[in-house]
Design a protein around this motif. Structure first.
Motif, PDB file in Angstrom:
ATOM      1  N   ALA A 142       0.829  -1.212   0.000  1.00 44.99           N
ATOM      2  CA  ALA A 142       0.000   0.000   0.000  1.00 44.99           C
ATOM      3  C   ALA A 142       0.861   1.259   0.000  1.00 44.99           C
ATOM      4  O   ALA A 142       0.510   2.255  -0.630  1.00 44.99           O
ATOM      5  N   ILE A 143       1.997   1.206   0.678  1.00 44.12           N
ATOM      6  CA  ILE A 143       2.910   2.347   0.696  1.00 44.12           C
ATOM      7  C   ILE A 143       3.562   2.519  -0.668  1.00 44.12           C
ATOM      8  O   ILE A 143       3.869   3.626  -1.087  1.00 44.12           O
ATOM      9  N   GLY A 144       3.754   1.420  -1.365  1.00 39.36           N
ATOM     10  CA  GLY A 144       4.257   1.469  -2.733  1.00 39.36           C
ATOM     11  C   GLY A 144       5.685   1.968  -2.881  1.00 39.36           C
ATOM     12  O   GLY A 144       6.017   2.613  -3.863  1.00 39.36           O
ATOM     13  N   GLY A 145       6.537   1.699  -1.906  1.00 37.40           N
ATOM     14  CA  GLY A 145       7.937   2.094  -2.035  1.00 37.40           C
ATOM     15  C   GLY A 145       8.222   3.539  -1.665  1.00 37.40           C
ATOM     16  O   GLY A 145       9.352   4.003  -1.812  1.00 37.40           O
ATOM     17  N   ASP A 146       7.226   4.269  -1.192  1.00 34.05           N
ATOM     18  CA  ASP A 146       7.408   5.667  -0.806  1.00 34.05           C
ATOM     19  C   ASP A 146       8.075   5.710   0.576  1.00 34.05           C
ATOM     20  O   ASP A 146       7.419   5.525   1.597  1.00 34.05           O
ATOM     21  N   LEU A 147       9.384   5.936   0.589  1.00 31.46           N
ATOM     22  CA  LEU A 147      10.123   5.922   1.846  1.00 31.46           C
ATOM     23  C   LEU A 147       9.732   7.068   2.768  1.00 31.46           C
ATOM     24  O   LEU A 147       9.813   6.933   3.990  1.00 31.46           O
ATOM     25  N   ALA A 148       9.286   8.182   2.221  1.00 28.83           N
ATOM     26  CA  ALA A 148       8.825   9.286   3.065  1.00 28.83           C
ATOM     27  C   ALA A 148       7.575   8.862   3.833  1.00 28.83           C
ATOM     28  O   ALA A 148       7.462   9.128   5.037  1.00 28.83           O
ATOM     29  N   MET A 149       6.651   8.196   3.144  1.00 33.09           N
ATOM     30  CA  MET A 149       5.455   7.693   3.826  1.00 33.09           C
ATOM     31  C   MET A 149       5.838   6.671   4.884  1.00 33.09           C
ATOM     32  O   MET A 149       5.298   6.685   5.998  1.00 33.09           O
ATOM     33  N   ALA A 150       6.748   5.780   4.545  1.00 31.13           N
ATOM     34  CA  ALA A 150       7.190   4.757   5.496  1.00 31.13           C
ATOM     35  C   ALA A 150       7.824   5.411   6.719  1.00 31.13           C
ATOM     36  O   ALA A 150       7.574   4.995   7.853  1.00 31.13           O
ATOM     37  N   ALA A 151       8.621   6.451   6.507  1.00 30.76           N
ATOM     38  CA  ALA A 151       9.285   7.135   7.619  1.00 30.76           C
ATOM     39  C   ALA A 151       8.263   7.813   8.531  1.00 30.76           C
ATOM     40  O   ALA A 151       8.364   7.721   9.764  1.00 30.76           O
ATOM     41  N   VAL A 152       7.278   8.479   7.947  1.00 31.12           N
ATOM     42  CA  VAL A 152       6.245   9.137   8.761  1.00 31.12           C
ATOM     43  C   VAL A 152       5.442   8.097   9.522  1.00 31.12           C
ATOM     44  O   VAL A 152       5.169   8.259  10.717  1.00 31.12           O
ATOM     45  N   LEU A 153       5.076   7.018   8.856  1.00 29.05           N
ATOM     46  CA  LEU A 153       4.333   5.948   9.527  1.00 29.05           C
ATOM     47  C   LEU A 153       5.153   5.361  10.675  1.00 29.05           C
ATOM     48  O   LEU A 153       4.644   5.167  11.782  1.00 29.05           O
ATOM     49  N   PHE A 154       6.422   5.109  10.428  1.00 23.51           N
ATOM     50  CA  PHE A 154       7.301   4.570  11.457  1.00 23.51           C
ATOM     51  C   PHE A 154       7.367   5.511  12.661  1.00 23.51           C
ATOM     52  O   PHE A 154       7.261   5.086  13.815  1.00 23.51           O
TER      53      PHE A 154
END
Length: 110
Positions: A81-93
């Motif tokens: 669902a994040i699709g490789g978007d590391l910025a989204m992953a970082a915010v989620l983390f």
């Protein structure tokens, strides 16, 4: 004398150290576990990965999310669902880490 039940304790533990749920676009929910609800092995692995993330290893963030997921399938669904978007992953983390933060014990005054 104060008396509590295990159900009272369970509710308090859930309120303070509960899971972190993420609603996916398809309506499914992915649950990221509190570190206190993980096995000792997963907590140790998560700690190692958090150190890598703090050192700038962006791939470590996605690994941490996979470990925190309640099941491997949920971890895969979240990363898809994040699709490789590391910025989204970082915010989620960051949001997950803040939500499930158990704090650190302070040093003794003696």
């Amino acid at each position: 004398m104060t008396r509590v039940t295990l159900d009272d304790i369970r509710r308090a533990a859930e309120a303070k150290y509960g899971d972190f749920d993420i609603a996916l676009p398809d309506g499914a929910t992915v649950t990221l576990r509190s570190p206190l609800r993980m096995s000792a092995e997963d907590r140790a692995l998560l700690g190692d990965i958090e150190q890598l993330a703090a050192a700038g290893d962006t791939e470590a963030i996605t690994e941490a999310l996979k470990i925190a997921a309640k099941t491997p399938e949920q971890g895969r669904r979240l990363l898809d669902a994040i699709g490789g978007d590391l910025a989204m992953a970082a915010v989620l983390f960051e949001q997950w880490a803040q939500a499930v933060s158990v704090g650190e014990s302070s040093a003794s005054a003696s």
